[in-house]
Write a protein that holds these residues in place. Sequence first.
Motif, PDB file in Angstrom:
ATOM      1  N   UNK A  24     -12.068  34.666  21.463  1.00 54.11           N
ATOM      2  CA  UNK A  24     -11.252  35.430  20.522  1.00 54.11           C
ATOM      3  C   UNK A  24      -9.959  34.677  20.234  1.00 54.11           C
ATOM      4  N   UNK A  25      -9.656  34.548  18.946  1.00 45.86           N
ATOM      5  CA  UNK A  25      -8.448  33.826  18.533  1.00 45.86           C
ATOM      6  C   UNK A  25      -7.207  34.714  18.541  1.00 45.86           C
ATOM      7  N   UNK A  26      -7.384  35.963  18.921  1.00 43.36           N
ATOM      8  CA  UNK A  26      -6.246  36.867  18.988  1.00 43.36           C
ATOM      9  C   UNK A  26      -6.174  37.843  17.832  1.00 43.36           C
ATOM     10  N   UNK A  27      -6.875  37.565  16.738  1.00 47.25           N
ATOM     11  CA  UNK A  27      -6.828  38.474  15.592  1.00 47.25           C
ATOM     12  C   UNK A  27      -8.096  39.326  15.477  1.00 47.25           C
ATOM     13  N   UNK A  28      -9.051  39.165  16.398  1.00 53.29           N
ATOM     14  CA  UNK A  28     -10.264  39.980  16.382  1.00 53.29           C
ATOM     15  C   UNK A  28     -11.332  39.507  15.415  1.00 53.29           C
ATOM     16  N   UNK A  29     -11.111  38.392  14.740  1.00 57.69           N
ATOM     17  CA  UNK A  29     -12.083  37.860  13.792  1.00 57.69           C
ATOM     18  C   UNK A  29     -13.136  37.055  14.552  1.00 57.69           C
TER      19      UNK A  29
END
Length: 136
Positions: A90-95
């Motif tokens: 996860x890149x932190x933005x939930x995408x």
Amino acid sequence: MAISFDKAFGVHPHAMLIRSQRAELLATNIANADTPGYKAKDIDFASALKTAKSHQQSGNSMVTTNAKHIAGGSRYVGNSEMFRSPNQTDTGDGNSVDIQVERNLYTKNSLEYQASLQFMSGKIKGLKKALGSQGA
């Protein structure tokens, strides 16, 4: 003698429809690669094709609510649409879209669509040739 297009074309018309719908989903994934919270979607091709075959045998009809509505139907995906499990952390933005995976899947899907299209084109040419020689 009647020509059975279902027998002549086999599964290819259904495969082309499903691949077309899959291309739309993959393009949507690519377009939303930077959208926070967007989850990548895909189609379970085997499941969608099985559904398409069963609709072919059962008549593929739509429910109408008015006698003036035109009966029909061609969308086979149904419940074969699913969220893809992400390959990356996860890149932190939930995408969950991995742009490289989406591009590769889109290209592969496009090639498979083209293969079915070429098969169908060859079959149609053969049928036209057979019908042309019947009148002679």
